[in-house]
Design an enzyme around this catalytic site. Structure first.
Site, PDB file in Angstrom:
ATOM      1  N   THR A  34     -18.976  36.910  78.061  1.00 48.11           N
ATOM      2  CA  THR A  34     -19.297  37.907  79.080  1.00 48.11           C
ATOM      3  C   THR A  34     -18.630  37.613  80.425  1.00 48.11           C
ATOM      4  O   THR A  34     -17.897  38.454  80.946  1.00 48.11           O
ATOM      5  CB  THR A  34     -20.819  37.968  79.280  1.00 48.11           C
ATOM      6  OG1 THR A  34     -21.283  36.636  79.496  1.00 48.11           O
ATOM      7  CG2 THR A  34     -21.524  38.537  78.064  1.00 48.11           C
ATOM      8  N   TYR A  41     -17.588  15.427 103.918  1.00 45.03           N
ATOM      9  CA  TYR A  41     -17.100  16.781 103.713  1.00 45.03           C
ATOM     10  C   TYR A  41     -15.789  16.758 102.920  1.00 45.03           C
ATOM     11  O   TYR A  41     -15.556  17.592 102.053  1.00 45.03           O
ATOM     12  CB  TYR A  41     -16.875  17.508 105.043  1.00 45.03           C
ATOM     13  CG  TYR A  41     -16.547  18.966 104.834  1.00 45.03           C
ATOM     14  CD1 TYR A  41     -15.218  19.397 104.712  1.00 45.03           C
ATOM     15  CD2 TYR A  41     -17.565  19.895 104.658  1.00 45.03           C
ATOM     16  CE1 TYR A  41     -14.925  20.719 104.456  1.00 45.03           C
ATOM     17  CE2 TYR A  41     -17.283  21.221 104.405  1.00 45.03           C
ATOM     18  CZ  TYR A  41     -15.956  21.636 104.301  1.00 45.03           C
ATOM     19  OH  TYR A  41     -15.674  22.947 104.035  1.00 45.03           O
TER      20      TYR A  41
HETATM   21  C1  LIG Z   1     -18.419  29.696  76.660  1.00 47.27           C
HETATM   22  C2  LIG Z   1     -18.840  29.901  78.075  1.00 47.27           C
HETATM   23  C3  LIG Z   1     -20.194  29.991  78.425  1.00 47.27           C
HETATM   24  O1  LIG Z   1     -21.128  29.862  77.458  1.00 47.27           O
HETATM   25  C4  LIG Z   1     -20.555  30.203  79.783  1.00 47.27           C
HETATM   26  C5  LIG Z   1     -21.921  30.368  80.196  1.00 47.27           C
HETATM   27  N1  LIG Z   1     -22.847  30.386  79.267  1.00 47.27           N
HETATM   28  C6  LIG Z   1     -24.136  30.644  79.394  1.00 47.27           C
HETATM   29  C7  LIG Z   1     -24.788  31.092  80.694  1.00 47.27           C
HETATM   30  C8  LIG Z   1     -24.728  32.590  80.658  1.00 47.27           C
HETATM   31  C9  LIG Z   1     -23.648  33.217  81.241  1.00 47.27           C
HETATM   32  C10 LIG Z   1     -23.545  34.607  81.171  1.00 47.27           C
HETATM   33  C11 LIG Z   1     -24.500  35.342  80.463  1.00 47.27           C
HETATM   34  C12 LIG Z   1     -25.584  34.675  79.871  1.00 47.27           C
HETATM   35  C13 LIG Z   1     -25.684  33.293  79.945  1.00 47.27           C
HETATM   36  C14 LIG Z   1     -24.929  30.634  78.166  1.00 47.27           C
HETATM   37  O2  LIG Z   1     -26.156  30.751  78.239  1.00 47.27           O
HETATM   38  O3  LIG Z   1     -24.315  30.517  77.065  1.00 47.27           O
HETATM   39  C15 LIG Z   1     -19.507  30.306  80.738  1.00 47.27           C
HETATM   40  C16 LIG Z   1     -19.791  30.565  82.213  1.00 47.27           C
HETATM   41  O4  LIG Z   1     -20.219  29.353  82.764  1.00 47.27           O
HETATM   42  P1  LIG Z   1     -21.289  29.339  83.953  1.00 47.27           P
HETATM   43  O5  LIG Z   1     -22.565  29.893  83.426  1.00 47.27           O
HETATM   44  O6  LIG Z   1     -21.393  27.877  84.344  1.00 47.27           O
HETATM   45  O7  LIG Z   1     -20.728  30.183  85.069  1.00 47.27           O
HETATM   46  C17 LIG Z   1     -18.195  30.207  80.338  1.00 47.27           C
HETATM   47  N2  LIG Z   1     -17.870  30.013  79.028  1.00 47.27           N
END
Ligand SMILES: CC1=C(O)/C(=C\N=C(/Cc2ccccc2)C(=O)O)C(COP(=O)(O)O)=CN1
Length: 456
Positions: free
Chosen positions: A124, A71
């Site tokens: 987003t 843990y």
């Molecule tokens: C530059 C960048 C990203 O591209 C990212 C996630 N991308 C994703 C996943 C996603 C997230 C939201 C809407 C559609 C698809 C991608 O499909 O491109 C995140 C969040 O990371 P997380 O998904 O691990 O929470 C932070 N920064």
């Protein structure tokens, strides 16, 4: 020039199903014309995202067997901490289950009501957590990034005048940090140059404003610097990655992309106080500070993935496959974001469906039509993803109305890329016959994940 092939061979395969057009008509209408709502079993080639969809190596799978599921104080945490320090150089690590969890923590810690957070184009989840913490995102990316056909080699660059005007307008006290993403996702996986990052660093240092680095695709950005920025051809990708990170004060990371794992992320900072607050908050939202919502085995796979992500053969093959698909589509005259980016090829839905207004959701429509043609799943990156303006309640109407063909790492072969290209060409040839969509269900947050549509 001799051909080259991927620097790995396949040791395990996961059979995929070829569906019929009839199957796909049923599947996409049940999914409300939203590719996020399709079952993966109904998808032939899955280019929805490169997030969490990459293939792990044999070493990473072996690492999964070395999970120390204590843990507290898991060995894997310390291996991950060593990897972050060695390859990225940040002092303190807080593991999280994925990238948006790190965005949640850093936003909660550093943003106060009424703050402004400048960044090189929005993402987003990043923007949402800034808003939930009471901040407002301000776009400071260069104008060229909003023009899909502009061939600027570093469209991820910051417009220093825009940034300085914002600092002067709001004052440094209302600016908790500048958010810099490497390989800017929504611009089409477009890199920032080291020269520009150094200039951003100099400008923000004058006002003592930190830089928080969204390093989700940092290795891909480093590769573009090596190939395109004068003076870096002989530098290793690993060295360029370090140089990028050393110009920033901390980072949020979705390890589900460049770091080649199916789940994982972290917040890494150099400031002791920010670290202590994040380490304290992580136990409220994610889990103890030495696992942050991950199993030990996941942290081991992440540590190994970080090391593999900066290997020259790997990153060259990864980017090479994206370029291969992009060049093929450009050769056939299909409008795509140029230059071809780091993690996918972005179709310009506005140019492909000029007869549809953004109120008919061109990118959403094109993604659905692409799936119908041959079972290729892509992601809408247009007005649906842009969401609504928090003040007016109106749609945000982005210049970029795109469909992203996102290539997972080490998963698909060149033959798959050929099938994808032919399917895009087929839809493109029949584009005049494509009619738009109406949104019939709209969730409050990040609507693109669960919104539903019907044919107009
Ligand atoms: C530059 C960048 C990203 O591209 C990212 C996630 N991308 C994703 C996943 C996603 C997230 C939201 C809407 C559609 C698809 C991608 O499909 O491109 C995140 C969040 O990371 P997380 O998904 O691990 O929470 C932070 N920064």
């Amino acid at each position: 020039r001799r051909s080259w092939a991927e620097p790995y061979k396949i040791k395990m395969v996961e059979p995929v199903k070829m569906t019929t057009r009839k199957d796909r008509e049923k599947a996409i209408s049940e999914a409300g014309y939203n590719t996020f709502l399709l079952r993966s079993g109904d998808v032939y080639i899955d280019l929805l995202t490169d997030s969490g969809t990459s293939a792990m190596s044999d070493r990473q799978w072996a690492g999964m067997m070395l999970g120390d599921e204590a843990y507290a104080g898991s060995r894997n945490y310390y291996n991950l901490e060593d990897a972050v320090r060695q390859f990225y150089g940040y002092k303190y690590l807080v593991p999280t289950h994925q990238g948006r969890a790190a965005e949640h923590l850093i936003s909660k810690i550093m943003i106060s009501d009424g703050d402004v957070i400048p960044g090189n184009m929005y993402f987003t989840t990043t923007r949402l957590h800034q808003e939930l913490a009471g901040g407002t995102f301000a776009d400071v990316i260069i104008d060229e990034a909003h023009d899909p056909e502009n061939e600027h080699p570093f469209k991820g660059n910051v417009d220093l005048q825009k940034l300085e005007d914002l600092i002067k307008k709001h004052g440094p006290d209302r600016m908790p940090y500048v958010s810099i993403a490497t390989a800017v996702n929504m611009a089409g996986g477009q890199p920032i140059s080291l020269e520009n990052l150094q200039q951003v660093r100099e400008l923000t240092a004058e006002y003592d404003i930190p830089i928080i680095h969204d390093m989700t695709r940092v290795a891909e950005n480093a590769y573009f610097i090596k190939k395109k920025e004068p003076g870096y051809a002989d530098k290793s990708v690993a060295a360029i990655v370090r140089q990028i990170c050393d110009l920033t004060d901390g980072a949020t990371m979705s390890a589900k992309k460049d770091a080649l794992v199916n789940i994982g992320g972290f917040l890494a900072v150099n400031d002791r106080e920010v670290f202590e607050e994040a380490r304290n908050l992580v136990v409220v939202y994610e889990g103890l500070h030495t696992y942050g919502g991950l199993a030990g085995r996941d942290m081991e796979a992440m540590a190994l993935g970080i090391e593999e992500s900066v290997q020259e053969d790997h990153i060259r093959a990864r980017i090479g496959q994206v370029q291969y698909l992009g060049d093929k589509l450009i050769g056939w005259g299909i409008p795509v974001v140029r230059p071809i980016g780091s993690h996918g090829v972005f179709l310009d839905a506005r140019k492909i469906l000029p007869h549809l207004s953004q109120d008919q959701f061109p990118a959403q429509t094109l993604a659905a039509e692409l799936y119908l043609d041959a079972g290729v799943r892509a992601m809408e990156r247009g007005v649906v993803s842009a969401g609504r303006n928090t003040e007016t309640g109106e749609h945000n109407y982005p210049d970029l109305e795109l469909v992203r063909l996102t290539i997972p790492r080490r998963v698909y072969t060149q033959a798959h890329m050929d099938v994808v290209a032919e399917s895009v060409a087929e839809v493109f040839a029949n584009r005049e016959k494509i009619s738009g969509l109406n949104m019939i269900y709209e969730p409050k947050y990040l609507r693109f994940f669960q919104a539903r549509f019907e044919r107009a």
